[in-house]
Structures are given as structure tokens and as C-alpha cells.
Scaffold this motif. Structure first.
Motif, PDB file in Angstrom:
ATOM      1  N   ASN A 144      19.831  -1.609   8.870  1.00  0.00           N
ATOM      2  CA  ASN A 144      19.258  -0.433   8.354  1.00  0.00           C
ATOM      3  C   ASN A 144      19.680   0.775   8.924  1.00  0.00           C
ATOM      4  O   ASN A 144      20.030   1.460   8.005  1.00  0.00           O
ATOM      5  CB  ASN A 144      17.695  -0.830   9.169  1.00  0.00           C
ATOM      6  CG  ASN A 144      16.773  -0.141   8.604  1.00  0.00           C
ATOM      7  OD1 ASN A 144      16.795   0.546   7.626  1.00  0.00           O
ATOM      8  ND2 ASN A 144      15.438  -0.035   9.492  1.00  0.00           N
ATOM      9  N   VAL A 145      20.396   1.056  10.062  1.00  0.00           N
ATOM     10  CA  VAL A 145      20.878   2.088  10.624  1.00  0.00           C
ATOM     11  C   VAL A 145      22.210   2.506   9.739  1.00  0.00           C
ATOM     12  O   VAL A 145      22.532   3.808   9.267  1.00  0.00           O
ATOM     13  CB  VAL A 145      21.030   2.155  12.093  1.00  0.00           C
ATOM     14  CG1 VAL A 145      21.743   3.549  12.619  1.00  0.00           C
ATOM     15  CG2 VAL A 145      19.617   2.203  12.852  1.00  0.00           C
ATOM     16  N   SER A 146      23.127   1.351   9.795  1.00  0.00           N
ATOM     17  CA  SER A 146      24.321   1.674   9.120  1.00  0.00           C
ATOM     18  C   SER A 146      24.041   2.014   7.676  1.00  0.00           C
ATOM     19  O   SER A 146      25.120   2.896   7.066  1.00  0.00           O
ATOM     20  CB  SER A 146      25.241   0.230   9.184  1.00  0.00           C
ATOM     21  OG  SER A 146      25.273  -0.031  10.451  1.00  0.00           O
ATOM     22  N   ALA A 147      23.381   1.556   6.850  1.00  0.00           N
ATOM     23  CA  ALA A 147      23.049   1.895   5.458  1.00  0.00           C
ATOM     24  C   ALA A 147      22.720   3.229   5.326  1.00  0.00           C
ATOM     25  O   ALA A 147      23.171   4.228   4.561  1.00  0.00           O
ATOM     26  CB  ALA A 147      21.730   1.035   5.002  1.00  0.00           C
ATOM     27  N   GLU A 164       9.098  -1.702  -2.484  1.00  0.00           N
ATOM     28  CA  GLU A 164       9.994  -2.163  -1.735  1.00  0.00           C
ATOM     29  C   GLU A 164      10.867  -0.893  -1.729  1.00  0.00           C
ATOM     30  O   GLU A 164      11.182  -0.065  -2.436  1.00  0.00           O
ATOM     31  CB  GLU A 164      10.993  -3.258  -2.291  1.00  0.00           C
ATOM     32  CG  GLU A 164      10.191  -4.614  -2.321  1.00  0.00           C
ATOM     33  CD  GLU A 164      11.181  -5.589  -2.683  1.00  0.00           C
ATOM     34  OE1 GLU A 164      11.488  -5.728  -3.895  1.00  0.00           O
ATOM     35  OE2 GLU A 164      11.529  -6.452  -1.985  1.00  0.00           O
ATOM     36  N   VAL A 165      11.459  -0.623  -0.486  1.00  0.00           N
ATOM     37  CA  VAL A 165      12.577   0.508  -0.255  1.00  0.00           C
ATOM     38  C   VAL A 165      13.833  -0.346   0.175  1.00  0.00           C
ATOM     39  O   VAL A 165      13.795  -0.815   1.257  1.00  0.00           O
ATOM     40  CB  VAL A 165      11.876   1.301   0.891  1.00  0.00           C
ATOM     41  CG1 VAL A 165      12.918   2.451   1.123  1.00  0.00           C
ATOM     42  CG2 VAL A 165      10.639   1.885   0.465  1.00  0.00           C
ATOM     43  N   LEU A 166      14.958   0.039  -0.315  1.00  0.00           N
ATOM     44  CA  LEU A 166      16.129  -0.591   0.087  1.00  0.00           C
ATOM     45  C   LEU A 166      16.766   0.292   1.168  1.00  0.00           C
ATOM     46  O   LEU A 166      17.213  -0.334   2.329  1.00  0.00           O
ATOM     47  CB  LEU A 166      17.155  -0.312  -0.987  1.00  0.00           C
ATOM     48  CG  LEU A 166      18.495  -0.804  -0.888  1.00  0.00           C
ATOM     49  CD1 LEU A 166      18.608  -2.347  -0.527  1.00  0.00           C
ATOM     50  CD2 LEU A 166      19.525  -0.605  -2.126  1.00  0.00           C
ATOM     51  N   CYS A 167      16.719   1.600   1.053  1.00  0.00           N
ATOM     52  CA  CYS A 167      17.130   2.577   2.487  1.00  0.00           C
ATOM     53  C   CYS A 167      16.650   3.835   2.242  1.00  0.00           C
ATOM     54  O   CYS A 167      16.961   4.391   1.065  1.00  0.00           O
ATOM     55  CB  CYS A 167      18.649   2.255   2.480  1.00  0.00           C
ATOM     56  SG  CYS A 167      19.475   3.365   3.615  1.00  0.00           S
ATOM     57  N   ALA A 168      15.934   4.249   3.318  1.00  0.00           N
ATOM     58  CA  ALA A 168      15.351   5.347   3.067  1.00  0.00           C
ATOM     59  C   ALA A 168      15.273   5.976   4.547  1.00  0.00           C
ATOM     60  O   ALA A 168      15.773   5.091   5.658  1.00  0.00           O
ATOM     61  CB  ALA A 168      13.962   5.691   2.606  1.00  0.00           C
ATOM     62  N   ASN A 187      16.851   8.671   0.295  1.00  0.00           N
ATOM     63  CA  ASN A 187      16.195   7.672  -0.388  1.00  0.00           C
ATOM     64  C   ASN A 187      17.029   7.033  -1.260  1.00  0.00           C
ATOM     65  O   ASN A 187      17.750   7.402  -2.148  1.00  0.00           O
ATOM     66  CB  ASN A 187      14.626   7.775  -1.044  1.00  0.00           C
ATOM     67  CG  ASN A 187      14.118   6.769  -1.617  1.00  0.00           C
ATOM     68  OD1 ASN A 187      13.778   5.873  -0.679  1.00  0.00           O
ATOM     69  ND2 ASN A 187      14.176   6.324  -2.959  1.00  0.00           N
ATOM     70  N   GLN A 188      17.400   5.631  -1.149  1.00  0.00           N
ATOM     71  CA  GLN A 188      17.999   4.992  -2.309  1.00  0.00           C
ATOM     72  C   GLN A 188      17.198   3.734  -2.781  1.00  0.00           C
ATOM     73  O   GLN A 188      16.584   3.052  -1.957  1.00  0.00           O
ATOM     74  CB  GLN A 188      19.241   4.148  -1.452  1.00  0.00           C
ATOM     75  CG  GLN A 188      20.036   3.578  -2.370  1.00  0.00           C
ATOM     76  CD  GLN A 188      21.254   2.727  -1.483  1.00  0.00           C
ATOM     77  OE1 GLN A 188      21.185   2.960  -0.331  1.00  0.00           O
ATOM     78  NE2 GLN A 188      22.084   2.282  -2.019  1.00  0.00           N
ATOM     79  N   ALA A 238       8.970   6.942  -2.324  1.00  0.00           N
ATOM     80  CA  ALA A 238      10.413   6.920  -2.193  1.00  0.00           C
ATOM     81  C   ALA A 238      10.805   8.493  -2.522  1.00  0.00           C
ATOM     82  O   ALA A 238      11.990   8.725  -2.012  1.00  0.00           O
ATOM     83  CB  ALA A 238      10.901   6.191  -3.391  1.00  0.00           C
ATOM     84  N   GLY A 239       9.680   9.347  -2.578  1.00  0.00           N
ATOM     85  CA  GLY A 239      10.293  10.530  -2.664  1.00  0.00           C
ATOM     86  C   GLY A 239      10.528  11.196  -3.813  1.00  0.00           C
ATOM     87  O   GLY A 239      11.431  12.119  -3.970  1.00  0.00           O
TER      88      GLY A 239
END
Ligand code: COA
Ligand code: ADP
Length: 561
Positions: free
Chosen positions: A372-375, A492-496, A514-515, A529-530
Motif C-alpha cells: 500500500n505504502v510502496s504504491a 474500489e480504490v487501487l491506490c490513493a 488517486n489511481q 476517488a477525487g
């Protein structure tokens, strides 16, 4: 051996900035090239992994010493997965560079390529991250100079190195915890009629550390110890089915204590368990001098497979473990295999290959949190964003100290105070100080329509040093206790998340990312997701919220709430 052509995918590893090589060369970068001769190979004409580990360790050590300006020792080498074997006559090219220096330790990235001189082809064999520590002086621990990343790739590795270091330092504890929880569920070992007794694979070997095995400071080279370990492990693996076995991966090596010229090293190996096509071999190294007690230097677990004449993996026989320790190791090997698979699945650079919502399980928490953090770190450092992803990024400055901003934004329950899309937010589980699972509900975007809900893992990190930002990373996970309901569409949120950087004691830069992958866009709440038009007004509200609460005592870390 499979070989691939020289294309961008093979030779351009994220570790190194090849395109910038002509104009800029990292001052710590070192290269080693070796022709594989018969004396480096096993009886099948393949480079012995032990020899490769020695070359990798030497290159990395010289890179670390170039940065440190003093003698360095190998503290650990992270998991290595070997993608190919290397035949006699091929050239091995190794590149190493220091990604980041901490206090007395450094992370060195190592990339190994194989080259066929006659066809001008190159392919990647493996990459690894090793930690080297500057040898203490009489004055005490050495304080290394910092690494200043110049290129985007260097910046990325610099940023990720802090997260990898965190994982490394809790590795032993993590594995012990995971093993104790998972082996309890595994019960007893199964007995098989035609199983091979583990005892048949046991190896014990002794080595005397001589000057050629040591550096100028009389300490045994880490690479030499790894090579001896690989040697006994290969014997144990090959004894299982009386066939040549190939090493596929090595779990993290940690050098617990030094060894010196004159030490006798006792290396012991045995097959702990076999699976359909692979086996785990454990190796333990202890040192002694004269009548002194044995010192535990290292223990490692290696995965081997046996290839048939057609190059396909052979089915391996079952193993019958020895009583007590053998049975324990047999069960622990099953648990370690699951841990490896979880880790491989989660910690993938290829985000498109990982499902958006990964199942949450206490046994994969540590890897999911790291992922999560690395993304988020990757998003933060990737300036040349490839437009295969929908993206969004907002930057703002607030006159609120960074730590206070971090605490205020960390508690997602307070987000409704500035973001109308966070209609409801409940903590499902406060996993630990850094990780929290939330359920967030967002209102419907169309009149009378269903609202959306999200199961989010929020992972927080404080800076490793003054040049790091605070981070709050968010990603979706699935939980059996929180399955989608009829009342809400599951989003779903992939990475935010947020990166929060202290620019001065009062000014903080906040970046929101946000991705979302195109494939899942229809299921993503554009608002949460903004991506909506109300985005800028939401962030003005965020700024007002932060400034209004900048002296608030309520801004305690979530664990304290
Ligand atoms: N992986 C990566 N780094 C590690 C580590 C591990 N498993 N364990 C400790 N370190 C790092 C610490 O984070 C610290 O880094 P920092 O100064 O940048 O914060 C550094 O090692 C020193 O840690 P410290 O607590 O001062 O010492 P320690 O008592 O934990 O000793 C070693 C660490 C590596 C020096 C010690 O275990 C050792 O001497 N090992 C043998 C090394 C060796 O001889 N290798 C060659 C083959 S034998
Ligand atoms: P653990 O027993 O918890 O696995 P150790 O550090 O004692 O940890 O050993 C690491 C591995 O080394 C073991 O899993 C085993 O495969 C191997 N090993 C340890 N002791 C012996 C031994 N006496 N003979 C053969 N192999 C051994």
C-alpha cells in the motif's frame, strides 16, 4: 536455459537509470563482468549460484565502501528469485549502487544480467537488495553521508528503500509470528507410504576460513558464506531424488554475527518439506574457534526444483520428517511457502496484475501494508506518468505543522468534516499503530440511486528522515465479514492517499493522489476517488479544516483515539 532478446523489458530494470547513463552516472555505481568458465560451473555446465552470490556480494560491497569511504560488512540480503540459469561461456554482468544510506547501514541494489557474446543478447537473471553496515570504529558507530538521488529512478529507489528497510528490520519477528499462527492451524504432518526419510538428505560439512575467504579486515566475506550454504543445500536437495536440482529462490539472508579467519564453520542442511514441484531446504551455519562455544552465524531457506530432460519440472517424492524438530520444520515449511506466495502476489511492481481488492488476512497484513505504502511512493516519484492509468494529483500548502497535518488526516473518521463524500466512516479494525481497516460510505451521485461503500486499508508512515514525507496510503481490500450488500454498490480504490512534507516548521505541502485502472473505472466512485468537479472545493475545505484544527489536542494519533 531460456534466453530473450535485448529489449527494453529485459535490460531496463527499475533499479537503474539506463537512459540517463550517458549524461550522468551514479557515483556509487559499480559494474563487474565475468566470463563463466568451467571452474565456476557445476557438472551440468551451469554457473553455480554460490559463485554468483560471491560476485554479487563483492560488487555490492565495493559499491557500499565507495559511498562509505570505509570498510563495510554484509548485514543481510533480501529474498532473491533466480529467473534463469547461466551456462558456461556466457558473460555475467553485475551492476550495484547504493540506493540509500541510513545511519551506519546502506541499501545496495544489485542487478544481474546474462549476456551471450555470440548473439549479442542479454537477459535478466535476478535482482537483489543487500544491506551493508559500515564497520564500527573505536569512536563507535559510523554516521554515513546521505545519498542525494539525482534521477527519477534514483528518487524512486531512495523512497522505496525506507519501506524495504522497515520490512527487513521486522522480518524475523514477522516470520516468527506468522509461523506460530499458521502452523497451529496446520495440525499434524501427514504420513505417506512411499515418502523419502528426511534423514537421507541430511548434510553436515565443515569449512576452515582462510585468508582468501576474508576481506582485508579479516572478516569472512558474506558472499563466501552464502556460497558454502548454497553448496550444502544443493547436496541435500539432490539427495532427495538422486538428481541434479536447480535453486530457484532464497529467502532473506541475515548475518547475525561476524566470522573471521581461523573460524571453523559448521554447515548443516536438510530437506524440510517437498511440494509438488519444489522443495524447501533449510541451512544453518555455526562458527567456532578452538574450544569456544558455537556461534550462530546464519540460517536460510532455499527453494529448489528438479528439471527433467524436457526442461519441465519433475514431480517430487514426499518427505518423511524426523520426529520433533523435523516435524516442526515440515509444518513451518508449509507455512513459509504460503507466506512466500502471499508476498509474491502482493508485492508486485506490476499493479495491473494485482486485483484491485486483495483479500485482507492477518497473515498477509505486513505485505499488504508495505504494498500500500510502496504504491503511493511510486506514484509520488513517477513524474513521467504513463497515461495507461486514470490519475489524479492535487497539491496544496497549509500553514499547519506537518505532524499535526498527518494526525488530522490520518483519522479517516474526521474526513467527513471536510469531505462530503465521506458520509459515513467506521473503523472496522485498528490493526496496529500504522494500519487501520475502515468502511466508508459515500452518497449516491444520482438522485434516488444507490450509495457506494468501500473497505479501505489505511497505512500510515512517519518519515524515515527529514527528507521523507509523512504518508497516508489507502487501498481497497476484501473482508469476509464485510461483503457487499444490496444497499450499496461496492467501490474500489487501487491506490490513493496523501504525502505530507514539512517545508518549514509552519508550512506543509500536501499532495493527494488517486489511481484507478481503466478496467475498474465503472466501479469506482469518482467522487471518493477525487475525480469530480467538486474536487477543488473539497480541498479548500480540507485546508480550512486543517488550519482550524492546527492547535487542536484532538489531533492525536488514531491509536490513541
Ligand atoms: N538487515 C538489515 N540491516 C540490519 C539488520 C538486518 N537484519 N540488522 C541490523 N541492521 C542494521 C541496523 O538497522 C543498523 O543500521 P543503521 O545504523 O543505519 O540504523 C545497523 O545494522 C547496525 O545496527 P546496530 O544495532 O548498531 O548493530 P547490531 O548489533 O544490530 O549489528 C550487524 C548489526 C550487521 C553489524 C551485526 O549483526 C553483524 O556484525 N553481523 C555480521 C556481519 C558480517 O560479518 N557479515 C559478513 C559475513 S559473516
Ligand atoms: P529452525 O530449526 O527453526 O528451522 P535453525 O536455525 O535451527 O532453525 O535451522 C535452520 C535450518 O537448517 C533448519 O530448518 C534445517 O533445515 C537446517 N538444519 C538445522 N539443524 C540441522 C541439522 N542438525 N542437520 C541438518 N540440517 C539442519
Amino acid at each position: 536455459m531460456t534466453s530473450k532478446g535485448r529489449d527494453a523489458g529485459d535490460t531496463q530494470d527499475p533499479l537503474f537509470c539506463q537512459e540517463a547513463e550517458e549524461v550522468y552516472r551514479n557515483p556509487t555505481e559499480l559494474k563487474m563482468s565475468q566470463i563463466v568458465l568451467p571452474c565456476h560451473a557445476n557438472h551440468c555446465g551451469e554457473l553455480s549460484v554460490g559463485q554468483l552470490l560471491k560476485w554479487m556480494d563483492s560488487t555490492a560491497c565495493l559499491s557500499a565502501e565507495r559511498h562509505a569511504g570505509c570498510s563495510c560488512i554484509t548485514a543481510s540480503v533480501d529474498d532473491i528469485h533466480f529467473e534463469h540459469t547461466i551456462g558456461v561461456g556466457k558473460v555475467v554482468n553485475i551492476i550495484a549502487k547504493v540506493n540509500r544510506a541510513f545511519t551506519s547501514s546502506m541499501e545496495v541494489g544489485i542487478l544481474v544480467n546474462c549476456e551471450d557474446l555470440y548473439t549479442d543478447r542479454q537477459w535478466k537473471v535476478c535482482h537483489a537488495f543487500a544491506t551493508f553496515v559500515a564497520r564500527r570504529t573505536e569512536a563507535g558507530k559510523v554516521q554515513l553521508k546521505q545519498v542525494f538521488p539525482r534521477t527519477q529512478m534514483e528518487q524512486m529507489e531512495y523512497s522505496l528503500a525506507a519501506e524495504r528497510r522497515r520490512m527487513r528490520l521486522i522480518h524475523a519477528e514477522t516470520i516468527t509470528d506468522l509461523l506460530s499462527s499458521s502452523t497451529a492451524q496446520l495440525g499434524e504432518c501427514q504420513e505417506y507410504q512411499d515418502a523419502v526419510p528426511a534423514e537421507r538428505t541430511r548434510v553436515e560439512s565443515v569449512e576452515l576460513v582462510l585468508p582468501p575467504h576474508a576481506n582485508h579486515q579479516v572478516s569472512t566475506f558474506g558472499g563466501q558464506i552464502m556460497a558454502w550454504m548454497e553448496n550444502v543445500a544443493t547436496i541435500a536437495a539432490s539427495r532427495l531424488c538422486n538428481a541434479h536440482s536447480t535453486l530457484r529462490s532464497i529467502d532473506m539472508f541475515h548475518f547475525r554475527g561476524p566470522s573471521h579467519i581461523g573460524d571453523r564453520l559448521v554447515l548443516k542442511a536438510i530437506v524440510n518439506n517437498t511440494f509438488k514441484h519444489s522443495m524447501e531446504v533449510g541451512v544453518c551455519v555455526e562458527a567456532y574457534q578452538g574450544g569456544e562455544p558455537l556461534r550462530h552465524i546464519n540460517s536460510a531457506f532455499m527453494t529448489f526444483e528438479v528439471l527433467g530432460g524436457d526442461g519441465k519440472q519433475c514431480t517430487l517424492p514426499r518427505i518423511r520428517p524426523e520426529p520433533v524438530d523435523g516435524k516442526r520444520r515440515y509444518l513451518e515449511a508449509v507455512a513459509r511457502k504460503k507466506i512466500r506466495l502471499d508476498r509474491k502476489y502482493i508485492i508486485s511492481c506490476h499493479h495491473t496484475e494485482v486485483p484491485v481488492s486483495v483479500p485482507w488476512d492477518p497473515s498477509n497484513q505486513i505485505y499488504l501494508s508495505c504494498n500500500n505504502v510502496s504504491a503511493l511512493k511510486l506514484m509520488d516519484t513517477r513524474n513521467n506518468w504513463v497515461l495507461t492509468f486514470e490519475k489524479n494529483k492535487v497539491e496544496m500548502h497549509v500553514s499547519v505543522p506537518a505532524e499535526q497535518t498527518f494526525h488530522l488526516l490520518s483519522d479517516l473518521r474526521r474526513r467527513k468534516e471536510w469531505d462530503r463524500h465521506y458520509e459515513e466512516c467506521e473503523v472496522i479494525t485498528q490493526v496496529d499503530e500504522e494500519d487501520t481497516l475502515y468502511r466508508v460510505a459515500a452518497p449516491s451521485v444520482s438522485k434516488g440511486g444507490k450509495g457506494q461503500d468501500f473497505i479501505l486499508l489505511a497505512s500510515r508512515r512517519k518519515p524515515c528522515d527529514a527528507r521523507d514525507p509523512y504518508l497516508i496510503a489507502l487501498r481497497s481490500v476484501t473482508l469476509p465479514t464485510h461483503l457487499p450488500t444490496e444497499d450499496y454498490t461496492r467501490g474500489e480504490v487501487l491506490c490513493a492517499g496523501f504525502t505530507i512534507l514539512e517545508e518549514s516548521s509552519t508550512v506543509t505541502k500536501i499532495t493527494y493522489y488517486n489511481q484507478a485502472t481503466p478496467g475498474v473505472l465503472p466501479y469506482i466512485s469518482t467522487d471518493i476517488a477525487g475525480l469530480s468537479s467538486s474536487f477543488s472545493s473539497t480541498f479548500s475545505a480540507c485546508s480550512l479544516f486543517l488550519e482550524g484544527n492546527k492547535d487542536s489536542l484532538a489531533a492525536l494519533p488514531p491509536s490513541a483515539l
